[in-house]
Design an enzyme around this catalytic site. Sequence first.
Site, PDB file in Angstrom:
ATOM      1  N   GLU A 150       6.170  11.576  76.441  1.00  0.00           N
ATOM      2  CA  GLU A 150       6.359  10.909  75.138  1.00  0.00           C
ATOM      3  C   GLU A 150       5.050  10.457  74.483  1.00  0.00           C
ATOM      4  OE1 GLU A 150       9.277   7.876  75.976  1.00  0.00           O
ATOM      5  OE2 GLU A 150      10.713   9.337  76.728  1.00  0.00           O
ATOM      6  N   ASN A 191       6.693  16.163  78.626  1.00  0.00           N
ATOM      7  CA  ASN A 191       8.122  15.865  78.455  1.00  0.00           C
ATOM      8  C   ASN A 191       8.314  14.926  77.268  1.00  0.00           C
ATOM      9  OD1 ASN A 191      10.845  16.002  79.597  1.00  0.00           O
ATOM     10  ND2 ASN A 191      10.583  13.871  80.218  1.00  0.00           N
ATOM     11  N   HIS A 227      18.021  13.984  74.157  1.00  0.00           N
ATOM     12  CA  HIS A 227      18.839  12.796  73.875  1.00  0.00           C
ATOM     13  C   HIS A 227      19.385  12.956  72.449  1.00  0.00           C
ATOM     14  CE1 HIS A 227      17.777  10.879  77.585  1.00  0.00           C
ATOM     15  NE2 HIS A 227      16.484  10.961  77.316  1.00  0.00           N
ATOM     16  N   GLU A 257      16.649  15.777  80.097  1.00  0.00           N
ATOM     17  CA  GLU A 257      17.351  14.482  80.112  1.00  0.00           C
ATOM     18  C   GLU A 257      18.560  14.538  79.174  1.00  0.00           C
ATOM     19  OE1 GLU A 257      14.696  11.194  79.310  1.00  0.00           O
ATOM     20  OE2 GLU A 257      13.084  12.058  80.508  1.00  0.00           O
ATOM     21  N   ASP A 259      21.719  14.208  77.122  1.00  0.00           N
ATOM     22  CA  ASP A 259      22.954  13.458  76.875  1.00  0.00           C
ATOM     23  C   ASP A 259      23.220  13.520  75.378  1.00  0.00           C
ATOM     24  OD1 ASP A 259      21.130  11.483  75.940  1.00  0.00           O
ATOM     25  OD2 ASP A 259      21.388  10.246  77.728  1.00  0.00           O
TER      26      ASP A 259
HETATM   27  O1  G3I Z   1      14.627  -3.130  87.817  1.00  0.00           O
HETATM   28  C1  G3I Z   1      15.159  -4.128  86.975  1.00  0.00           C
HETATM   29  C2  G3I Z   1      16.000  -5.054  87.777  1.00  0.00           C
HETATM   30  O2  G3I Z   1      15.201  -5.720  88.715  1.00  0.00           O
HETATM   31  C3  G3I Z   1      16.665  -6.045  86.812  1.00  0.00           C
HETATM   32  O3  G3I Z   1      17.549  -6.865  87.527  1.00  0.00           O
HETATM   33  C4  G3I Z   1      17.447  -5.332  85.730  1.00  0.00           C
HETATM   34  C5  G3I Z   1      18.058  -6.262  84.719  1.00  0.00           C
HETATM   35  O4  G3I Z   1      18.235  -5.630  83.486  1.00  0.00           O
HETATM   36  O5  G3I Z   1      16.555  -4.465  85.065  1.00  0.00           O
HETATM   37  C6  G3I Z   1      15.996  -3.489  85.910  1.00  0.00           C
HETATM   38  O6  G3I Z   1      15.184  -2.650  85.190  1.00  0.00           O
HETATM   39  C7  G3I Z   1      15.822  -1.762  84.266  1.00  0.00           C
HETATM   40  C8  G3I Z   1      15.554  -0.329  84.718  1.00  0.00           C
HETATM   41  O7  G3I Z   1      16.067   0.584  83.754  1.00  0.00           O
HETATM   42  C9  G3I Z   1      16.163  -0.002  86.065  1.00  0.00           C
HETATM   43  O8  G3I Z   1      17.553  -0.148  86.027  1.00  0.00           O
HETATM   44  C10 G3I Z   1      15.263  -2.008  82.891  1.00  0.00           C
HETATM   45  O9  G3I Z   1      15.663  -3.274  82.433  1.00  0.00           O
HETATM   46  C11 G3I Z   1      15.750  -0.933  81.923  1.00  0.00           C
HETATM   47  O10 G3I Z   1      15.059  -1.083  80.691  1.00  0.00           O
HETATM   48  C12 G3I Z   1      15.447   0.441  82.486  1.00  0.00           C
HETATM   49  O11 G3I Z   1      15.949   1.394  81.578  1.00  0.00           O
HETATM   50  C13 G3I Z   1      15.518   2.720  81.807  1.00  0.00           C
HETATM   51  C14 G3I Z   1      14.676   3.216  80.639  1.00  0.00           C
HETATM   52  O12 G3I Z   1      14.329   4.573  80.853  1.00  0.00           O
HETATM   53  C15 G3I Z   1      13.381   2.425  80.494  1.00  0.00           C
HETATM   54  O13 G3I Z   1      12.617   2.942  79.430  1.00  0.00           O
HETATM   55  C16 G3I Z   1      16.770   3.576  81.924  1.00  0.00           C
HETATM   56  O14 G3I Z   1      17.488   3.221  83.109  1.00  0.00           O
HETATM   57  C17 G3I Z   1      16.371   5.055  81.987  1.00  0.00           C
HETATM   58  O15 G3I Z   1      17.536   5.842  81.875  1.00  0.00           O
HETATM   59  C18 G3I Z   1      15.456   5.396  80.843  1.00  0.00           C
HETATM   60  O16 G3I Z   1      15.058   6.737  80.990  1.00  0.00           O
HETATM   61  C19 G3I Z   1      14.187   7.256  79.984  1.00  0.00           C
HETATM   62  C20 G3I Z   1      13.299   8.288  80.638  1.00  0.00           C
HETATM   63  O17 G3I Z   1      12.637   7.734  81.757  1.00  0.00           O
HETATM   64  C21 G3I Z   1      12.294   8.855  79.644  1.00  0.00           C
HETATM   65  N1  G3I Z   1      12.952   9.366  78.451  1.00  0.00           N
HETATM   66  C22 G3I Z   1      13.883   8.444  77.820  1.00  0.00           C
HETATM   67  C23 G3I Z   1      14.915   7.922  78.814  1.00  0.00           C
HETATM   68  C24 G3I Z   1      15.932   7.025  78.133  1.00  0.00           C
HETATM   69  O18 G3I Z   1      15.321   5.883  77.638  1.00  0.00           O
END
Ligand code: G3I
Length: 413
Positions: A150, A191, A227, A257, A259
């Site tokens: 990105e 990516n 996405h 990715e 969806d």
């Molecule tokens: O690890 C913490 C945990 O300790 C805490 O309790 C919890 C409470 O909300 O948060 C946890 O972290 C979260 C993490 O996912 C793991 O679950 C973050 O808040 C959350 O923001 C994070 O979101 C991820 C996101 O990337 C971050 O940018 C999504 O799961 C994940 O699907 C998403 O994936 C990205 C790709 O890597 C790159 N392309 C876009 C895609 C969608 O955004």
Amino acid sequence: MVKSAYIASLLAACATPAVGQLHQLAVNAGLKYFGTCLDNSHTSDAALMAIINNSAEVGQLVPENGQKWAYVQPTQNSFTYTTADVIPNLATSKNLVLRCHTLTWHSQLPNWVANGSWTKAQLQAVIEAHIANVMAHYKGKCYAWDVVNEAADDSGAWRDSVFYRVMGTDFLPISFKAAKAADANTKLYYNDYNLEYNGAKTDRVVEAVNIIKAAGAPIDGVGLQGHLIVGSTPSRANLATVLRRFTALGVEVAYTELDIRHSSVPASSSALTTQANDYANVVGSCLDVTGCVGVTVWGMSDKYSWVPSTFSGAGEALLYDSNMNKKAAWTAVSSVLAAKATGTAKPSSTTTTLVTSTKATSTTAAPATTTTASSSTGQARWGQCGGIGWTGPTTCQSPYTCQKQNDWYSQCL
Ligand code: G3I
């Protein structure tokens, strides 16, 4: 001994009903894999894992979060792989293709990097140390690494990240050179999302690939995240055109990715049908382009998706619903893969319209391209043999049997 073990495994396979086979169909259709991301916290869901553990359905995994910078190097020079290893270990134990994600990315980047006060040389050393350490840990295990993620923003400008502010575009080739030095045998990917629309952002990423190559750095692939939005997904032909813009640069491509979200949920039955057609167009475009190696969905079930927490009111973007039932989108993906696998795919210039009814719950037409060459002895393997609205053959060629996948789709397996 060997023979009896083989027969036993065959009998075991026969005793286990096939509940899905997207990966197997994808391989038969010429792709390397069909896979999904998986987050560590989701591995305790038995119903989800029943899908994931079916290697005919899921042949490739990518950690949804665990390998990101914030988890593996939360403080400088302190690398930890406890979280990062969970999904790679699962993939390795099941002999699945592993995509690794991700190295140089502005998000989920610890504050010590994002808010540090760096000279260009210092930040280069930080990137190189991170990539060297992480890729050494996974050396030989990853089919591909998302080296840079990105780097372009949605307007088509370079993204305003610490990497770009300090280094300009030099962080691109620097990252790829470091990756090649760490593991020469994995595919090195750029990516990004929203490349599918062939706009200014796509142009910028074409430029990124050219910058990387012009600097003498290696790049093997471009990942189109996919996405997308139900009803706004480009046609199969237009998607294929975008893929070919990248393969023309000498790199492979993949949907990394995928969806396709509904803007408001719960989705109506007609919206589910539109989603199914959108999915078919995306997967179909990959089948149409030499050099498109695979499709990864960003989660198997609507129960676990990043979408609702990011786009308020939106969701239901995946192939299985929250109760782990296959949706019309699953049927569409299965059908477009089966069509290619059995040689009945439409020409690449056409737009796939697999599901023509607007009422998926009652009269959804059989996916047109599902009809494999039938004979007096029934449908060939993978062919459709039943479902609401289906008027074609309902028997299968030996040794296959007609197995219900959902109300709209039964298949010879
Ligand atoms: O690890 C913490 C945990 O300790 C805490 O309790 C919890 C409470 O909300 O948060 C946890 O972290 C979260 C993490 O996912 C793991 O679950 C973050 O808040 C959350 O923001 C994070 O979101 C991820 C996101 O990337 C971050 O940018 C999504 O799961 C994940 O699907 C998403 O994936 C990205 C790709 O890597 C790159 N392309 C876009 C895609 C969608 O955004």
